[in-house]
Write a protein that holds these residues in place. Structure first.
Motif, PDB file in Angstrom:
ATOM      1  N   ARG A   1       5.194   5.639  -7.062  1.00 14.67           N
ATOM      2  CA  ARG A   1       4.516   4.762  -6.127  1.00 14.67           C
ATOM      3  C   ARG A   1       5.271   3.577  -6.176  1.00 14.67           C
ATOM      4  O   ARG A   1       5.359   2.697  -5.119  1.00 14.67           O
ATOM      5  CB  ARG A   1       3.111   4.901  -6.152  1.00 14.67           C
ATOM      6  CG  ARG A   1       2.349   4.115  -5.147  1.00 14.67           C
ATOM      7  CD  ARG A   1       2.227   4.521  -3.747  1.00 14.67           C
ATOM      8  NE  ARG A   1       1.256   5.580  -3.795  1.00 14.67           N
ATOM      9  CZ  ARG A   1       1.346   6.803  -3.251  1.00 14.67           C
ATOM     10  NH1 ARG A   1       2.445   7.007  -2.461  1.00 14.67           N
ATOM     11  NH2 ARG A   1       0.500   7.923  -3.235  1.00 14.67           N
TER      12      ARG A   1
ATOM     13  N   SER B   1       7.873  -0.102  -1.648  1.00 16.83           N
ATOM     14  CA  SER B   1       6.561  -0.460  -2.542  1.00 16.83           C
ATOM     15  C   SER B   1       7.057  -1.710  -3.043  1.00 16.83           C
ATOM     16  O   SER B   1       6.229  -2.779  -3.185  1.00 16.83           O
ATOM     17  CB  SER B   1       6.147   0.589  -3.528  1.00 16.83           C
ATOM     18  OG  SER B   1       5.837   1.767  -2.557  1.00 16.83           O
TER      19      SER B   1
ATOM     20  N   ASN C   1      -0.958   3.831   1.251  1.00 18.08           N
ATOM     21  CA  ASN C   1      -0.919   4.505   0.003  1.00 18.08           C
ATOM     22  C   ASN C   1      -1.189   3.386  -1.121  1.00 18.08           C
ATOM     23  O   ASN C   1      -1.768   3.832  -2.179  1.00 18.08           O
ATOM     24  CB  ASN C   1       0.646   5.111  -0.474  1.00 18.08           C
ATOM     25  CG  ASN C   1       0.401   6.477   0.349  1.00 18.08           C
ATOM     26  OD1 ASN C   1      -0.574   7.051   0.582  1.00 18.08           O
ATOM     27  ND2 ASN C   1       1.843   6.718   0.993  1.00 18.08           N
TER      28      ASN C   1
ATOM     29  N   ASP D   1      -4.072   3.400  -4.162  1.00 13.83           N
ATOM     30  CA  ASP D   1      -3.670   3.591  -5.460  1.00 13.83           C
ATOM     31  C   ASP D   1      -4.216   2.317  -6.165  1.00 13.83           C
ATOM     32  O   ASP D   1      -4.291   1.988  -7.467  1.00 13.83           O
ATOM     33  CB  ASP D   1      -2.287   3.582  -5.792  1.00 13.83           C
ATOM     34  CG  ASP D   1      -1.604   4.804  -5.370  1.00 13.83           C
ATOM     35  OD1 ASP D   1      -2.311   5.834  -5.146  1.00 13.83           O
ATOM     36  OD2 ASP D   1      -0.335   4.995  -5.219  1.00 13.83           O
TER      37      ASP D   1
END
Length: 138
Positions: free
Chosen positions: A34, A40, A75, A79
């Motif tokens: 991730r 990201s 996402n 998280d």
């Protein structure tokens, strides 16, 4: 998410089962996937500087589509790496800010992106030399 089947654990459908003592590796891999994802890193670096709006991120992150930005933001929020704040205005104003755990990551992400900026030409040259020597290309 780890799934236990009998005495073996696996991360997701299709993953090979592994002994219970290795279940933590699954979680670590998921987190690294991730935070190390293509988009990201740029999002987290930008959000670590202070609250940032969707359109600012869209302009800063070259090549990202609106859909991919939306999915990645969702996402990262899920998280616990980003906090999403919606202001009750017309149209709604939405800002994203790094959470404390994302801020802890900031220096590592900056070091990684700085390394990539310093060495991208060397990597491209090495790829070209390899492809020429092996008769392959991207």
């Amino acid at each position: 998410m780890p799934v236990t089947t009998g005495s073996l654990t696996r991360c997701e459908a299709g993953d090979r089962p592994f002994p219970p003592g290795q279940a933590k590796a699954c979680t670590v891999r998921e987190v690294l996937d991730r935070v190390g994802g293509k988009w990201s890193i740029g999002i987290l670096v930008a959000a670590s500087q202070g609250p940032v709006r969707f359109t600012e991120l869209e302009r800063q992150i070259e090549g990202i589509s609106r859909r991919m930005l939306t999915l990645t933001l969702r996402n990262l929020e899920r998280d616990g790496l980003l906090h999403r704040r919606v202001y009750p205005t017309v149209p709604p104003k939405v800002e994203y800010a790094a959470t404390p755990i994302a801020l802890e990551l900031y220096e590592s992400l900056v070091a990684l992106t700085s390394w990539a900026e310093r060495h991208h030409t060397a990597v491209a040259d090495a790829r070209g030399a390899y492809d020429q020597a092996h008769g392959t290309a991207d």
